[in-house]
Scaffold this active site. Sequence first.
Site, short mmCIF file in Angstrom:
data_model
loop_
_atom_site.label_atom_id
_atom_site.label_comp_id
_atom_site.label_asym_id
_atom_site.label_seq_id
_atom_site.Cartn_x
_atom_site.Cartn_y
_atom_site.Cartn_z
N CYS A 1 -16.88 2.09 1.46
CA CYS A 1 -15.88 2.68 0.55
C CYS A 1 -16.16 2.32 -0.91
O CYS A 1 -15.82 3.09 -1.80
CB CYS A 1 -14.48 2.18 0.88
SG CYS A 1 -13.78 2.92 2.35
N CYS B 1 -10.84 2.38 6.92
CA CYS B 1 -10.89 3.11 5.65
C CYS B 1 -12.21 3.85 5.47
O CYS B 1 -12.24 4.96 4.94
CB CYS B 1 -10.67 2.15 4.49
SG CYS B 1 -11.73 0.71 4.54
N CYS B 2 -13.31 3.26 5.93
CA CYS B 2 -14.62 3.82 5.58
C CYS B 2 -14.97 5.15 6.25
O CYS B 2 -15.40 6.07 5.56
CB CYS B 2 -15.72 2.80 5.85
SG CYS B 2 -15.52 1.22 4.99
N GLU C 1 -19.02 -2.84 0.90
CA GLU C 1 -18.26 -1.92 1.75
C GLU C 1 -18.66 -0.48 1.47
O GLU C 1 -18.86 -0.10 0.30
CB GLU C 1 -16.76 -2.13 1.48
CG GLU C 1 -15.88 -1.27 2.36
CD GLU C 1 -14.39 -1.51 2.11
OE1 GLU C 1 -14.03 -2.56 1.53
OE2 GLU C 1 -13.59 -0.63 2.49
N GLY D 1 -0.76 -2.75 -5.84
CA GLY D 1 -1.79 -3.77 -5.63
C GLY D 1 -3.14 -3.12 -5.38
O GLY D 1 -4.17 -3.61 -5.82
N GLU E 1 -13.11 -9.40 -0.54
CA GLU E 1 -13.86 -8.14 -0.45
C GLU E 1 -14.35 -7.68 -1.81
O GLU E 1 -14.22 -6.51 -2.17
CB GLU E 1 -12.99 -7.04 0.18
CG GLU E 1 -12.37 -7.45 1.51
CD GLU E 1 -11.52 -6.36 2.12
OE1 GLU E 1 -12.02 -5.25 2.27
OE2 GLU E 1 -10.35 -6.65 2.43
N HIS F 1 0.79 -1.25 0.00
CA HIS F 1 0.00 0.00 0.00
C HIS F 1 0.81 1.29 0.00
O HIS F 1 0.29 2.34 0.37
CB HIS F 1 -0.96 0.04 1.20
CG HIS F 1 -2.10 -0.94 1.11
ND1 HIS F 1 -1.94 -2.29 1.25
CD2 HIS F 1 -3.43 -0.75 0.90
CE1 HIS F 1 -3.11 -2.90 1.15
NE2 HIS F 1 -4.03 -1.99 0.91
N HIS G 1 -11.34 -7.08 -5.72
CA HIS G 1 -11.62 -6.17 -4.61
C HIS G 1 -12.37 -4.95 -5.16
O HIS G 1 -11.87 -4.23 -6.02
CB HIS G 1 -10.27 -5.77 -4.02
CG HIS G 1 -10.33 -5.00 -2.76
ND1 HIS G 1 -10.71 -3.68 -2.72
CD2 HIS G 1 -10.01 -5.35 -1.49
CE1 HIS G 1 -10.64 -3.25 -1.47
NE2 HIS G 1 -10.22 -4.24 -0.71
ZN LIG Z 1 -13.72 1.04 3.62
#
Ligand SMILES: [Zn+2]
Length: 646
Positions: free
Chosen positions: A333, A411-412, A331, A186, A315, A135, A263
Amino acid sequence: MQSLKSIPLQQVQVDDRFWNHYTSLVRDVIIPYQRQVLNDELPGVERSNAFENFRIAAGEAEGDFYGEVFQDSDVAKWLEAVAYSLTTKSDPELETIADEVIDLIARAQEPDGYLNTFFIGDRKDQRWTNLTEDHELYCAGHLIEAAVAYYQATGKDTLLRVARAFADHIDSVFGSEPEKLKGYPGHEEIELALVKLYGVTGENRYLKLAKYFVDERGREPNYLDAEYENCADKSKYRNPREWGLKYSQAHLPVREQATAEGHSVRAMYLYAAMADLARETGDEELAEACKRLWRNVTQRRMYITGGIGSQAYGEGFTIDYDLPNDRSYTETCASIGLIFWAQRMLNLEADRQYADICERALYNGVLAGMSLDGKKFFYVNPLEVWPESCANRHDQRHVKTTRQAWFSCACCPPNLARLLASLGQYCYSYGENEVYVHLYVGGRAVANVAGNKVQLAQRTDFPWDGRVELTVSPETAGEFTLCLRIPGWCDKPSLRLNGVNVELGPITENGYAKLTRLWSEGDRVELDFPMEIKRIYAHPNVRMNAGKIAIARGPMIYCLEENDNGSVLTDIALPREAALEASYDPDLLGGVMVISGEALRSGELPSDDLYDTKPSEKVVASLKGIPYYAWNNRGEGEMLVWIREC
Ligand SMILES: [Zn+2]
């Protein structure tokens, strides 16, 4: 190819009965709350360490990095939300806090421009060695987005200079030149960020680098595969072949991809960048790939709420029509990413399908991610919940039945904050001679069109009432086209211009009513989009929804909750002819339109046996639906979107 631009946030002011609640929540609750979380000031909330990681990296604190490898991105997303909030309302105190965080980030940057608090000390030699998982480029992308937003909000360029130095460093490391690494992230994100950086700096290298990252993905020999093969210690890596290159959309060159894979958040960020690049460079082939993927997502792989991602494993996406309601991943996001992509598709091709989906995701899949008080969040947004089952089944472990204060993988919440704080930029676009209204959100905007400065003022009670008043005031009277989205959910739209009815048929193109005329100060457009209650039927290939309907009104999707309808919601069946009524309840859930009617459910049972040859008696039961986004604000309980029809 069309090339529109969104009216930037600096030129849009949201002042809307529905959305004001959310913009002030972001400003008054979410931003301060998230700052405390990132600074570990709140007892009982998941440890973040995100600010501390920067202090350690800057040599100003002792200790080790803590958190996910992408922990830095939480700080960047928070700063981006702060920037948007400052854009719409000045707040010197918040700006001072943000400036201090930015100074800290700047002090943590390496002399060569590299910046990631995980890769310091002993881990320094691991930089850029595990692009599949680490990341670094993802975090860089968020840093760049924050820097651009903060610069646009305040004119201050400290963070922008940090971001540029990092982008320059990345540009010196990656690319198709023989001396460079031919890798790509990625987790996509840097691609769309680099396009933004190009937009604000005019530096062509950033656009070229974004294009490189997009086009290199999935090419043979596959970089992510080779990275795994060549690594010395394979225990630290996941074999990309085993996990599937689809997970990172690296199974094929992006221009050859026809189905949304892997994803779902990664996919959205990639597709958004592809749409950006197609528009910036006039790349028809890339635009076609975007449209193909858009059709696949929205016609085969999207939930009625604008949620995407059908399973927890990876995911991500699975196969066409596989949309289980109680095990979905959906999700928050991913729905946010869908909005990012939709906005860019609109600027590529002004077709209402993109705005319809943007609206659908916004009012449903995204808003459900947050409690009404802005303090708790869903990562996963199921469409059907039976709490006891979620607590006991392994394949539903990812489904939380109440919103959480924070997550270890957070993250969200900051993603929600930055989207809601920048809502204004999704409402309008402009071209050389036209202004587009995509979303009906009260407030004001200024568009520069046909050499004219045009003020637009919108008043509406969306999403509860479909009437919209729009005042158009050009600086000097001038000709241009005002394009107004006719929502796909509306059967009987009507439009009046300065009090006179206008027939929509002849002027509607791709779902937009186009009014070309000489506009002058105070011209008034009235739109009416009657919001009828609709029953939505899924394609028969969606096995999970056979014999079921979802209830919609305007942009809102409805659900049943145990609070209103008792338990075992799946027992409820709505007769096909049953009338449904909408009524506004100002005291419920902050004020919502409720839908009610009469349904049937089981009465007396022939026996208590698990199986019986006789059916149960049916009795009339009242049914009450609330908007999906507002569910789980009255305690834990069952919830259901798709209802049986009888
Ligand atoms: Zn998220």
